[in-house]
Motif scaffolding. Sequence first.
Motif, PDB file in Angstrom:
ATOM      1  N   VAL A  31       0.834  -1.203   0.000  1.00  0.00           N
ATOM      2  CA  VAL A  31       0.000   0.000   0.000  1.00  0.00           C
ATOM      3  C   VAL A  31       0.869   1.253   0.000  1.00  0.00           C
ATOM      4  N   THR A  32       2.027   1.193   0.643  1.00  0.00           N
ATOM      5  CA  THR A  32       2.942   2.336   0.634  1.00  0.00           C
ATOM      6  C   THR A  32       3.412   2.638  -0.788  1.00  0.00           C
ATOM      7  N   ASP A  33       3.699   1.604  -1.570  1.00  0.00           N
ATOM      8  CA  ASP A  33       4.085   1.814  -2.968  1.00  0.00           C
ATOM      9  C   ASP A  33       2.978   2.536  -3.735  1.00  0.00           C
ATOM     10  N   ILE A  34       1.735   2.109  -3.506  1.00  0.00           N
ATOM     11  CA  ILE A  34       0.595   2.722  -4.204  1.00  0.00           C
ATOM     12  C   ILE A  34       0.437   4.181  -3.807  1.00  0.00           C
ATOM     13  N   SER A  35       0.603   4.479  -2.513  1.00  0.00           N
ATOM     14  CA  SER A  35       0.443   5.865  -2.056  1.00  0.00           C
ATOM     15  C   SER A  35       1.543   6.762  -2.621  1.00  0.00           C
ATOM     16  N   VAL A  36       2.752   6.210  -2.762  1.00  0.00           N
ATOM     17  CA  VAL A  36       3.840   6.984  -3.365  1.00  0.00           C
ATOM     18  C   VAL A  36       3.542   7.233  -4.837  1.00  0.00           C
ATOM     19  N   ALA A  37       3.029   6.211  -5.521  1.00  0.00           N
ATOM     20  CA  ALA A  37       2.676   6.357  -6.936  1.00  0.00           C
ATOM     21  C   ALA A  37       1.572   7.397  -7.129  1.00  0.00           C
ATOM     22  N   LYS A  38       0.686   7.518  -6.137  1.00  0.00           N
ATOM     23  CA  LYS A  38      -0.400   8.504  -6.210  1.00  0.00           C
ATOM     24  C   LYS A  38       0.060   9.900  -5.788  1.00  0.00           C
ATOM     25  N   GLY A  39       1.275  10.007  -5.272  1.00  0.00           N
ATOM     26  CA  GLY A  39       1.778  11.302  -4.848  1.00  0.00           C
ATOM     27  C   GLY A  39       1.363  11.715  -3.455  1.00  0.00           C
ATOM     28  N   LEU A  40       0.813  10.778  -2.679  1.00  0.00           N
ATOM     29  CA  LEU A  40       0.390  11.095  -1.317  1.00  0.00           C
ATOM     30  C   LEU A  40       1.565  11.130  -0.354  1.00  0.00           C
ATOM     31  N   MET A  41       2.557  10.299  -0.624  1.00  0.00           N
ATOM     32  CA  MET A  41       3.739  10.231   0.235  1.00  0.00           C
ATOM     33  C   MET A  41       4.998  10.311  -0.627  1.00  0.00           C
ATOM     34  N   HIS A  42       6.085  10.715  -0.019  1.00  0.00           N
ATOM     35  CA  HIS A  42       7.362  10.807  -0.728  1.00  0.00           C
ATOM     36  C   HIS A  42       8.394  10.007   0.074  1.00  0.00           C
TER      37      HIS A  42
END
Length: 302
Positions: free
Chosen positions: A140-151
């Motif tokens: 899920v962390t990978d997905i959130s990074v891909a969405k730009g939510l996390m860096h």
Amino acid sequence: MALRRHDIHAEIYFGQNDGTLMTLRQARAFPIHTVASGPTNSIRGASYLADVRDALVVDVGGTTTDIGILSKGFPRESSHAAEIGGVRTNFRMPDIISIGLGGGSIVTVGAGNSIRIGPESVGYELTRRALIFGGDTITVTDISVAKGLMHLGDSRRIRHLSAELVERAYTRYVGMVEDAIDRLKTQDDPIPVILVGGGAGLLPTRLRGASKVIRPVNADVANAAGVALAQVSGSVDTIVSLRHRDRESWLADAALMARAAAITAGAIPGTVEIIDLDTLPLAYMPGNAVRIRAKAVGSLKF
């Protein structure tokens, strides 16, 4: 033993599952009251960090997300019997829903390109197994990074993930949280939602069912803030008869006993206040019996 080894001479208090503290003596007598104290600490911490007393709190961790109701600054107590290890109990428990969603939750692509989120998780191995850290597991962390939510990590390592896959996985895990919010709400109107926990950044600032989404400063340490700032409590839970005394006089006595219990537990007398005082009719008992519950809280005396 650990405190003595570090030459720390302090009275020991434990967080309990109503968002307050209990003494070592109380913890030994009622260890069951520490069950689910983690999420309730986060709820109390969320209230302090966001300066909000009534809201829904979403605590996102590495493997699970705990969602509970903040009512008048404290966790709402469940009105249903809690099951522990498959056994129904009648102990006090917070009204919390836990789902298998966290930063380390594994994203699985099944037959027909179906998407499954968790409940399996890479857990503490996130920084080794997630794609952004050079691993081979979609989280899920990978997905959130891909969405730009996390860096986090190296976003170049997830460029091969299709936009469709990312969007579907994102919609799926956000939907899991929104469904849990809907299950906990007791009204149709949207209510404020506070995001806390180390994985708070996984979620967007707009959620279905939320009037507003608050991600306070230091949201990742809400749990620690909640227990560090917790107050001492005292409570009374008794059954009385209204045959010879009226309800108001019994309530007044219960409030006094709850205040005294909080002071005995270590609360500063001038800070003690009643946060819960109610009655429940017991039709199955004679003598016009009612159950009276009272709870008082106050600041810890140093």
